[in-house]
Design an enzyme around this catalytic site. Structure first.
Site, PDB file in Angstrom:
ATOM      1  N   GLN A 108      -1.527  -6.755   3.935  1.00  0.00           N
ATOM      2  CA  GLN A 108      -0.720  -5.889   3.073  1.00  0.00           C
ATOM      3  C   GLN A 108      -0.643  -6.494   1.673  1.00  0.00           C
ATOM      4  O   GLN A 108      -0.222  -7.645   1.496  1.00  0.00           O
ATOM      5  CB  GLN A 108       0.689  -5.718   3.635  1.00  0.00           C
ATOM      6  CG  GLN A 108       1.515  -4.711   2.843  1.00  0.00           C
ATOM      7  CD  GLN A 108       2.847  -4.419   3.505  1.00  0.00           C
ATOM      8  OE1 GLN A 108       3.823  -5.082   3.224  1.00  0.00           O
ATOM      9  NE2 GLN A 108       2.860  -3.435   4.397  1.00  0.00           N
ATOM     10  N   CYS A 135       8.357  -1.327  -0.924  1.00  0.00           N
ATOM     11  CA  CYS A 135       9.300  -2.429  -1.094  1.00  0.00           C
ATOM     12  C   CYS A 135      10.187  -2.173  -2.314  1.00  0.00           C
ATOM     13  O   CYS A 135       9.678  -1.937  -3.405  1.00  0.00           O
ATOM     14  CB  CYS A 135       8.555  -3.748  -1.246  1.00  0.00           C
ATOM     15  SG  CYS A 135       9.663  -5.159  -1.436  1.00  0.00           S
ATOM     16  N   LYS A 183       1.465   2.283   2.557  1.00  0.00           N
ATOM     17  CA  LYS A 183       2.803   2.401   3.148  1.00  0.00           C
ATOM     18  C   LYS A 183       3.778   2.758   2.038  1.00  0.00           C
ATOM     19  O   LYS A 183       3.738   2.161   0.956  1.00  0.00           O
ATOM     20  CB  LYS A 183       3.224   1.093   3.815  1.00  0.00           C
ATOM     21  CG  LYS A 183       4.602   1.178   4.465  1.00  0.00           C
ATOM     22  CD  LYS A 183       5.026  -0.143   5.101  1.00  0.00           C
ATOM     23  CE  LYS A 183       6.412   0.005   5.728  1.00  0.00           C
ATOM     24  NZ  LYS A 183       6.910  -1.271   6.285  1.00  0.00           N
ATOM     25  N   HIS A 187       7.798   5.098   5.813  1.00  0.00           N
ATOM     26  CA  HIS A 187       9.142   4.655   6.176  1.00  0.00           C
ATOM     27  C   HIS A 187      10.063   5.825   5.877  1.00  0.00           C
ATOM     28  O   HIS A 187      10.214   6.219   4.723  1.00  0.00           O
ATOM     29  CB  HIS A 187       9.541   3.426   5.362  1.00  0.00           C
ATOM     30  CG  HIS A 187      10.813   2.806   5.821  1.00  0.00           C
ATOM     31  ND1 HIS A 187      11.085   1.469   5.645  1.00  0.00           N
ATOM     32  CD2 HIS A 187      11.884   3.315   6.458  1.00  0.00           C
ATOM     33  CE1 HIS A 187      12.275   1.188   6.154  1.00  0.00           C
ATOM     34  NE2 HIS A 187      12.777   2.310   6.644  1.00  0.00           N
ATOM     35  N   ASN A 240       7.463   5.336  10.408  1.00  0.00           N
ATOM     36  CA  ASN A 240       7.938   3.958  10.374  1.00  0.00           C
ATOM     37  C   ASN A 240       9.434   3.956  10.074  1.00  0.00           C
ATOM     38  O   ASN A 240       9.924   4.825   9.369  1.00  0.00           O
ATOM     39  CB  ASN A 240       7.165   3.181   9.284  1.00  0.00           C
ATOM     40  CG  ASN A 240       7.617   1.751   9.163  1.00  0.00           C
ATOM     41  OD1 ASN A 240       8.354   1.397   8.246  1.00  0.00           O
ATOM     42  ND2 ASN A 240       7.179   0.913  10.080  1.00  0.00           N
ATOM     43  N   GLY A 281      13.290   2.323  11.928  1.00  0.00           N
ATOM     44  CA  GLY A 281      14.314   2.648  12.913  1.00  0.00           C
ATOM     45  C   GLY A 281      13.832   2.820  14.333  1.00  0.00           C
ATOM     46  O   GLY A 281      14.616   3.178  15.210  1.00  0.00           O
TER      47      GLY A 281
END
Length: 205
Positions: free
Chosen positions: A42, A72, A116, A148, A188, A190
């Site tokens: 990544q 991020c 991502k 996410h 993605n 949880g």
């Protein structure tokens, strides 16, 4: 350790910046044992040329996938103009990923490049931000999107809180898959049990 749990689960490295890959101790940053495979690298960054070179280096180390982190939300990442704030610059992300795709080759074969990301950032309406982001990035030839299912708040929440506080909105990701049926959309966030993961399979035709 994870290979004692599963021989097949795809593992991801921590995010490594393109600059670190280019200038740092590559063996320390990128080296891994073949027993750990399959492993994806990544990367973080926002400059197509640097990310292309980092992807080329990563591919030469034998990673099975090169992933760009656009999720991020940490202040350090924001100060470098990459991570989740890049969701507001989908064409730049597409340019970065396109360059990475061209460079990520090993033994004459292309190494898959993925991205991502979040549903959006701050006050974004996910249906607006997310869908246009994916549409733009997909035009660069990217076919796998790891989503996410939360927004990222760039101010006011720590990285840890950003993984827990913004509400999960799985239906938005399901709708994304319906609108882009030819793409691989990975949910993605949880999910902590196999049964929870399997619930999402029902949303794939």
């Amino acid at each position: 350790f994870h290979r004692h749990l599963s021989r097949h689960a795809l593992l991801y490295t921590e995010m490594v910046t393109a600059d670190a890959v280019m200038r740092g101790d590559r063996e320390r940053l990128l080296g891994f044992d073949s027993l750990e495979q399959p492993v994806a690298l990544q990367l973080g960054g926002s400059e197509p040329g640097k990310l292309a070179e980092a992807a080329r280096i990563g591919a030469s180390f034998g990673y099975v996938e090169i992933n760009l982190n656009v999720g991020c939300p940490s202040e350090r990442v924001q100060s470098g103009a990459f991570g989740a704030c890049l969701m507001r610059e989908p064409q730049l992300v597409a340019d970065c990923l396109g360059a990475m795709r061209e460079a990520a080759k090993h033994d004459g074969k292309s190494v898959p490049v993925t991205v991502k990301h979040r549903l959006g950032v701050d006050d974004d309406e996910p249906r607006d931000r997310l869908f246009s982001f994916v549409d733009t990035v997909a035009r660069a030839g990217i076919t796998t999107f790891i989503v996410h299912a939360r927004k990222a708040w760039l101010k006011g929440l720590s990285p840890k809180e950003n993984r827990e506080v913004p509400p999960l909105r799985y239906p938005v990701v399901h709708a994304l898959k319906r609108d882009f049926p030819d793409l691989t959309v990975v949910v993605n966030g949880g999910l902590s049990t196999i049964s929870e993961c399997l619930e999402h399979v029902a949303h794939v035709d």
